[in-house]
Design a protein around this motif. Structure first.
Motif, PDB file in Angstrom:
ATOM      1  N   THR A  25      29.470  41.178  32.810  1.00 45.02           N
ATOM      2  CA  THR A  25      28.935  42.533  32.778  1.00 45.02           C
ATOM      3  C   THR A  25      27.434  42.471  32.975  1.00 45.02           C
ATOM      4  OG1 THR A  25      28.669  42.418  30.379  1.00 45.02           O
ATOM      5  CG2 THR A  25      30.712  43.399  31.203  1.00 45.02           C
ATOM      6  N   GLN A  26      26.894  43.561  33.451  1.00 39.50           N
ATOM      7  CA  GLN A  26      25.450  43.577  33.642  1.00 39.50           C
ATOM      8  C   GLN A  26      24.785  44.379  32.539  1.00 39.50           C
ATOM      9  OE1 GLN A  26      25.193  45.469  37.482  1.00 39.50           O
ATOM     10  NE2 GLN A  26      23.726  46.877  36.664  1.00 39.50           N
ATOM     11  N   SER A  27      23.570  44.043  32.287  1.00 39.49           N
ATOM     12  CA  SER A  27      22.799  44.694  31.246  1.00 39.49           C
ATOM     13  C   SER A  27      22.497  46.138  31.636  1.00 39.49           C
ATOM     14  CB  SER A  27      21.481  43.922  31.058  1.00 39.49           C
ATOM     15  OG  SER A  27      20.568  44.690  30.347  1.00 39.49           O
ATOM     16  N   ALA A  28      22.500  47.030  30.657  1.00 37.87           N
ATOM     17  CA  ALA A  28      22.173  48.423  30.925  1.00 37.87           C
ATOM     18  C   ALA A  28      20.709  48.583  31.318  1.00 37.87           C
ATOM     19  CB  ALA A  28      22.483  49.266  29.697  1.00 37.87           C
ATOM     20  N   LYS A  29      19.855  47.624  30.946  1.00 40.46           N
ATOM     21  CA  LYS A  29      18.433  47.703  31.243  1.00 40.46           C
ATOM     22  C   LYS A  29      18.112  47.361  32.695  1.00 40.46           C
ATOM     23  CE  LYS A  29      17.050  46.523  26.558  1.00 40.46           C
ATOM     24  NZ  LYS A  29      16.343  45.564  25.716  1.00 40.46           N
ATOM     25  N   GLN A  30      18.961  46.583  33.357  1.00 36.42           N
ATOM     26  CA  GLN A  30      18.678  46.144  34.717  1.00 36.42           C
ATOM     27  C   GLN A  30      19.829  46.552  35.629  1.00 36.42           C
ATOM     28  OE1 GLN A  30      17.596  42.073  35.063  1.00 36.42           O
ATOM     29  NE2 GLN A  30      17.624  42.099  37.279  1.00 36.42           N
ATOM     30  N   PRO A  31      19.636  47.569  36.496  1.00 37.69           N
ATOM     31  CA  PRO A  31      20.737  48.064  37.307  1.00 37.69           C
ATOM     32  C   PRO A  31      21.164  47.114  38.423  1.00 37.69           C
ATOM     33  CG  PRO A  31      18.713  49.225  37.851  1.00 37.69           C
ATOM     34  CD  PRO A  31      18.418  48.333  36.671  1.00 37.69           C
ATOM     35  N   ASP A  32      20.283  46.266  38.896  1.00 35.88           N
ATOM     36  CA  ASP A  32      20.631  45.375  39.997  1.00 35.88           C
ATOM     37  C   ASP A  32      21.234  44.078  39.474  1.00 35.88           C
ATOM     38  OD1 ASP A  32      19.434  47.270  41.568  1.00 35.88           O
ATOM     39  OD2 ASP A  32      17.617  46.122  41.937  1.00 35.88           O
ATOM     40  N   PRO A  33      22.382  43.674  40.045  1.00 31.71           N
ATOM     41  CA  PRO A  33      22.931  42.380  39.637  1.00 31.71           C
ATOM     42  C   PRO A  33      22.024  41.267  40.143  1.00 31.71           C
ATOM     43  CG  PRO A  33      24.177  43.274  41.469  1.00 31.71           C
ATOM     44  CD  PRO A  33      23.192  44.323  41.059  1.00 31.71           C
ATOM     45  N   SER A  34      21.787  40.297  39.306  1.00 30.73           N
ATOM     46  CA  SER A  34      20.953  39.175  39.709  1.00 30.73           C
ATOM     47  C   SER A  34      21.798  38.135  40.432  1.00 30.73           C
ATOM     48  CB  SER A  34      20.304  38.538  38.480  1.00 30.73           C
ATOM     49  OG  SER A  34      21.292  37.873  37.713  1.00 30.73           O
ATOM     50  N   GLN A  35      21.140  37.240  41.146  1.00 32.79           N
ATOM     51  CA  GLN A  35      21.843  36.135  41.788  1.00 32.79           C
ATOM     52  C   GLN A  35      22.626  35.347  40.736  1.00 32.79           C
ATOM     53  OE1 GLN A  35      21.731  34.789  45.152  1.00 32.79           O
ATOM     54  NE2 GLN A  35      20.919  36.769  45.774  1.00 32.79           N
ATOM     55  N   ALA A  36      22.047  35.187  39.557  1.00 33.35           N
ATOM     56  CA  ALA A  36      22.721  34.431  38.492  1.00 33.35           C
ATOM     57  C   ALA A  36      24.010  35.128  38.065  1.00 33.35           C
ATOM     58  CB  ALA A  36      21.790  34.246  37.297  1.00 33.35           C
ATOM     59  N   GLU A  37      23.983  36.455  37.928  1.00 33.88           N
ATOM     60  CA  GLU A  37      25.188  37.197  37.542  1.00 33.88           C
ATOM     61  C   GLU A  37      26.264  37.087  38.612  1.00 33.88           C
ATOM     62  OE1 GLU A  37      23.854  40.937  34.856  1.00 33.88           O
ATOM     63  OE2 GLU A  37      23.056  40.890  36.890  1.00 33.88           O
ATOM     64  N   ILE A  38      25.860  37.146  39.861  1.00 30.34           N
ATOM     65  CA  ILE A  38      26.817  37.044  40.959  1.00 30.34           C
ATOM     66  C   ILE A  38      27.417  35.645  40.987  1.00 30.34           C
ATOM     67  CG2 ILE A  38      27.066  37.080  43.471  1.00 30.34           C
ATOM     68  CD1 ILE A  38      24.801  39.273  43.382  1.00 30.34           C
ATOM     69  N   ARG A  39      26.587  34.634  40.817  1.00 33.42           N
ATOM     70  CA  ARG A  39      27.091  33.252  40.796  1.00 33.42           C
ATOM     71  C   ARG A  39      28.006  33.008  39.594  1.00 33.42           C
ATOM     72  NH1 ARG A  39      24.644  29.849  44.534  1.00 33.42           N
ATOM     73  NH2 ARG A  39      22.917  30.821  45.627  1.00 33.42           N
ATOM     74  N   THR A  40      27.717  33.645  38.473  1.00 33.97           N
ATOM     75  CA  THR A  40      28.575  33.525  37.298  1.00 33.97           C
ATOM     76  C   THR A  40      29.938  34.161  37.571  1.00 33.97           C
ATOM     77  OG1 THR A  40      26.692  33.477  35.800  1.00 33.97           O
ATOM     78  CG2 THR A  40      28.802  34.124  34.846  1.00 33.97           C
ATOM     79  N   ALA A  41      29.944  35.331  38.222  1.00 37.21           N
ATOM     80  CA  ALA A  41      31.211  35.976  38.580  1.00 37.21           C
ATOM     81  C   ALA A  41      31.988  35.099  39.559  1.00 37.21           C
ATOM     82  CB  ALA A  41      30.947  37.353  39.191  1.00 37.21           C
ATOM     83  N   LEU A  42      31.307  34.503  40.526  1.00 37.51           N
ATOM     84  CA  LEU A  42      31.963  33.614  41.482  1.00 37.51           C
ATOM     85  C   LEU A  42      32.544  32.395  40.766  1.00 37.51           C
ATOM     86  CD1 LEU A  42      32.749  32.726  44.332  1.00 37.51           C
ATOM     87  CD2 LEU A  42      30.437  31.778  44.573  1.00 37.51           C
ATOM     88  N   ALA A  43      31.788  31.827  39.833  1.00 40.67           N
ATOM     89  CA  ALA A  43      32.275  30.667  39.078  1.00 40.67           C
ATOM     90  C   ALA A  43      33.523  31.035  38.267  1.00 40.67           C
ATOM     91  CB  ALA A  43      31.174  30.126  38.161  1.00 40.67           C
ATOM     92  N   SER A  44      33.548  32.229  37.701  1.00 42.32           N
ATOM     93  CA  SER A  44      34.726  32.693  36.948  1.00 42.32           C
ATOM     94  C   SER A  44      35.929  32.828  37.871  1.00 42.32           C
ATOM     95  CB  SER A  44      34.440  34.036  36.279  1.00 42.32           C
ATOM     96  OG  SER A  44      33.440  33.900  35.310  1.00 42.32           O
ATOM     97  N   PHE A  45      35.700  33.373  39.075  1.00 45.34           N
ATOM     98  CA  PHE A  45      36.764  33.499  40.061  1.00 45.34           C
ATOM     99  C   PHE A  45      37.312  32.123  40.445  1.00 45.34           C
ATOM    100  CE2 PHE A  45      37.680  33.149  44.629  1.00 45.34           C
ATOM    101  CZ  PHE A  45      38.813  33.946  44.725  1.00 45.34           C
ATOM    102  N   LEU A  46      36.410  31.186  40.743  1.00 44.07           N
ATOM    103  CA  LEU A  46      36.844  29.846  41.158  1.00 44.07           C
ATOM    104  C   LEU A  46      37.571  29.109  40.042  1.00 44.07           C
ATOM    105  CD1 LEU A  46      33.774  28.743  43.270  1.00 44.07           C
ATOM    106  CD2 LEU A  46      36.062  29.327  44.113  1.00 44.07           C
ATOM    107  N   LEU A  47      37.102  29.252  38.809  1.00 42.91           N
ATOM    108  CA  LEU A  47      37.773  28.624  37.672  1.00 42.91           C
ATOM    109  C   LEU A  47      39.196  29.166  37.538  1.00 42.91           C
ATOM    110  CD1 LEU A  47      37.645  26.727  35.197  1.00 42.91           C
ATOM    111  CD2 LEU A  47      36.798  28.703  33.893  1.00 42.91           C
ATOM    112  N   ALA A  48      39.333  30.486  37.625  1.00 42.62           N
ATOM    113  CA  ALA A  48      40.664  31.095  37.525  1.00 42.62           C
ATOM    114  C   ALA A  48      41.560  30.632  38.668  1.00 42.62           C
ATOM    115  CB  ALA A  48      40.546  32.617  37.529  1.00 42.62           C
ATOM    116  N   PHE A  49      41.013  30.529  39.879  1.00 37.30           N
ATOM    117  CA  PHE A  49      41.805  30.101  41.033  1.00 37.30           C
ATOM    118  C   PHE A  49      42.168  28.624  40.921  1.00 37.30           C
ATOM    119  CE2 PHE A  49      42.017  30.509  45.979  1.00 37.30           C
ATOM    120  CZ  PHE A  49      43.400  30.564  45.920  1.00 37.30           C
ATOM    121  N   ASN A  50      41.208  27.768  40.563  1.00 42.98           N
ATOM    122  CA  ASN A  50      41.498  26.336  40.389  1.00 42.98           C
ATOM    123  C   ASN A  50      42.591  26.108  39.355  1.00 42.98           C
ATOM    124  OD1 ASN A  50      39.768  25.026  42.238  1.00 42.98           O
ATOM    125  ND2 ASN A  50      38.039  25.236  40.837  1.00 42.98           N
ATOM    126  N   ASN A  51      42.570  26.898  38.291  1.00 40.21           N
ATOM    127  CA  ASN A  51      43.535  26.738  37.199  1.00 40.21           C
ATOM    128  C   ASN A  51      44.817  27.537  37.410  1.00 40.21           C
ATOM    129  OD1 ASN A  51      41.815  25.022  35.867  1.00 40.21           O
ATOM    130  ND2 ASN A  51      40.932  26.637  34.598  1.00 40.21           N
TER     131      ASN A  51
END
Length: 144
Positions: A25-51
């Motif tokens: 989830t993104q912080s209410a204080k910062q409306p733009d997703p950061s590169q780190a948040e996007i990479r974290t979402a991608l890592a979650s996707f890959l972990l779920a797919f690998n498993n």
């Protein structure tokens, strides 16, 4: 280290509208997703797919997701939740069977040539190639 490769070109659109994507989830204080948040979402996707973790993997997509499935028997547009589940669970079953493993992870997917493009303040287009670097198998994302 020798390994066999399967290449899958993947395109993911991550939406950061007032809801979570893959548990991120993104912080209410910062409306733009950061590169780190996007990479974290991608890592979650890959972990779920690998498993092959269906609940976590499904949680990475909108309830009404549409996709163009590249493999038989689903070479068509998939645009209902029932078709989405049937198509992906078939892929999961083929990968699990070809892996020869009894427990996760069933793959070791590594994104190559990762590119993140911000389409708006709320949507990122993430494109990459997936290579399975498992020593024990190559994931079969095409028809068996």
């Amino acid at each position: 280290m020798a390994f066999r490769k399967t290449l899958l070109t993947a395109v993911l659109v991550f939406s950061f509208l007032a809801h979570s994507v893959c548990g991120v989830t993104q912080s209410a204080k910062q409306p733009d997703p950061s590169q780190a948040e996007i990479r974290t979402a991608l890592a979650s996707f890959l972990l779920a797919f690998n498993n092959l973790d269906w609940p976590a993997f499904r949680g990475c997509f909108a309830a009404d997701a549409t996709m163009f499935h590249p493999a038989v028997p689903n070479v068509k547009r998939i645009d209902t939740p029932e078709e989405f589940e049937k198509a992906w669970l078939g892929v999961f079953a083929r990968i699990k069977k070809s892996s020869g493993r009894n427990a996760p992870p069933y793959m070791n997917l590594q994104p190559l040539d990762l590119r993140i493009q911000m389409l708006s303040q709320e949507v990122a287009l993430v494109t990459f190639h997936l290579v399975d670097r498992s020593e024990e198998h190559t994931s079969e994302l095409q028809s068996p």
